[in-house]
Design a protein around this motif. Structure first.
Motif, PDB file in Angstrom:
ATOM      1  N   ILE A  56      -4.428  -0.104  -7.566  1.00 27.14           N
ATOM      2  CA  ILE A  56      -4.741   1.203  -8.146  1.00 27.14           C
ATOM      3  C   ILE A  56      -3.518   1.821  -8.814  1.00 27.14           C
ATOM      4  N   HIS A  57      -2.347   1.649  -8.219  1.00 29.72           N
ATOM      5  CA  HIS A  57      -1.126   2.247  -8.776  1.00 29.72           C
ATOM      6  C   HIS A  57      -0.351   1.180  -9.528  1.00 29.72           C
ATOM      7  N   LEU A  58      -0.315   1.314 -10.872  1.00 26.96           N
ATOM      8  CA  LEU A  58       0.265   0.296 -11.731  1.00 26.96           C
ATOM      9  C   LEU A  58       1.403   0.852 -12.581  1.00 26.96           C
ATOM     10  N   TYR A  81     -10.568  -3.271  -5.700  1.00 24.21           N
ATOM     11  CA  TYR A  81      -9.360  -2.455  -5.692  1.00 24.21           C
ATOM     12  C   TYR A  81      -8.482  -2.792  -4.490  1.00 24.21           C
ATOM     13  N   LEU A  82      -7.170  -2.761  -4.730  1.00 24.33           N
ATOM     14  CA  LEU A  82      -6.172  -2.871  -3.675  1.00 24.33           C
ATOM     15  C   LEU A  82      -5.324  -1.606  -3.723  1.00 24.33           C
ATOM     16  N   THR A  86      -5.397   5.848   0.584  1.00 23.21           N
ATOM     17  CA  THR A  86      -6.829   5.986   0.890  1.00 23.21           C
ATOM     18  C   THR A  86      -7.234   7.448   0.968  1.00 23.21           C
ATOM     19  N   ASP A  87      -6.503   8.324   0.271  1.00 24.93           N
ATOM     20  CA  ASP A  87      -6.869   9.738   0.263  1.00 24.93           C
ATOM     21  C   ASP A  87      -8.220   9.907  -0.418  1.00 24.93           C
ATOM     22  N   LEU A 103      -9.967  -2.570  -0.792  1.00 24.02           N
ATOM     23  CA  LEU A 103      -9.173  -3.038   0.339  1.00 24.02           C
ATOM     24  C   LEU A 103      -7.893  -2.228   0.449  1.00 24.02           C
ATOM     25  N   SER A 104      -7.599  -1.745   1.655  1.00 24.20           N
ATOM     26  CA  SER A 104      -6.370  -0.996   1.891  1.00 24.20           C
ATOM     27  C   SER A 104      -5.232  -1.953   2.219  1.00 24.20           C
ATOM     28  N   LYS A 105      -4.067  -1.678   1.679  1.00 26.40           N
ATOM     29  CA  LYS A 105      -2.874  -2.449   2.021  1.00 26.40           C
ATOM     30  C   LYS A 105      -2.271  -1.907   3.310  1.00 26.40           C
ATOM     31  N   PRO A 106      -1.708  -2.759   4.152  1.00 22.06           N
ATOM     32  CA  PRO A 106      -1.750  -4.228   4.066  1.00 22.06           C
ATOM     33  C   PRO A 106      -3.120  -4.747   4.494  1.00 22.06           C
TER      34      PRO A 106
END
Length: 241
Positions: A56-58, A81-82, A86-87, A103-106
């Motif tokens: 998501i953040h690129l 999405y990775l 997760t706000d 999917l949330s990291k990690p």
């Protein structure tokens, strides 16, 4: 078996390398890894991957969600999405682009592989459409800004995805359209049209033979069937051995 092609869009080098290693170890075809939304859009138009893993953040002006929005305007490619964020605001923005998963990291390797498998399987299924349509056996195709032509379903041989565009092949001619193939298929709303590869949908009533993975459509046309779609395609026909 034909490998599932995946594009990785991730600006953190170590994570991108880890993703590539995991996918290659599990027999996926990693087309490339890119760090920006702009590069992702350009590569999607050239390669048409089966799936996209999107951070998501690129780096660059476009974040992953904005990039996904632009890709979905032209292509029907499942996007997972990775994100380590997760706000609720981010998740709500992501939902509006209808991702195949989030999917949330990690993340764990097993969760990643399941997400990819589910996304690919769901993408291969026919889309559900409304129970009623205005036209059940024909469709208007826009020829130019002023003209449209009515085409009978029985005259349509196959649909073909062509990067940002698609084609409708008929007995009379080939119509080049600016909509993606999935959108046209949804408008047809007919079980007679089945997906045989990520680039082709055929009218099963026009199939005259199958030679290996080549589907014969009369004397003039043929399209290649992907191995991953073969079972679904063959289930449409009665086979006498």
């Amino acid at each position: 078996m034909e490998k599932i092609s995946v594009l990785i869009v991730e600006d953190q080098l170590l994570i991108a390398q880890n993703l590539k290693a995991i996918l290659m170890d599990h027999d996926f075809d990693v087309l490339e890894t890119v760090v920006s939304g702009e590069d992702a859009i350009d590569l999607v138009n050239k390669t048409l991957p089966d799936l996209i893993l999107m951070d998501i953040h690129l780096a660059g002006e476009l974040d992953g969600i904005a990039t996904a929005e632009k890709i979905r305007q032209k292509h029907d490619i499942p996007i997972i999405y990775l994100s380590d964020h997760t706000d609720s605001e981010t998740v709500d923005r992501a939902k509006k682009t209808f991702p195949a998963n989030y999917l949330s990291k990690p993340f764990r390797t097993g969760d990643l592989l399941r997400a990819l498998e589910i996304a690919f399987v769901n993408a291969a299924k026919p889309a559900k459409t409304a129970s009623t349509t205005k036209l059940k056996d024909r469709i208007f195709i826009r020829i130019d800004n002023q003209k449209s032509k009515m085409i009978s379903y029985e005259d349509i041989i196959y649909l073909e995805a062509d990067r940002a565009y698609s084609s409708v092949m008929t007995d009379e001619k080939e119509y080049k359209l600016s909509n993606n193939m999935r959108m046209i298929s949804d408008q047809l709303n007919s079980s007679d049209f089945i997906k045989v590869s990520r680039k082709h949908i055929v009218n099963i009533n026009r199939v005259t033979g199958i030679d290996g993975n080549m589907i014969k459509l009369g004397d003039k046309h043929e399209v290649q069937m992907s191995k991953s779609y073969r079972d679904d395609v063959m289930s449409c026909f009665n086979l006498i051995k």
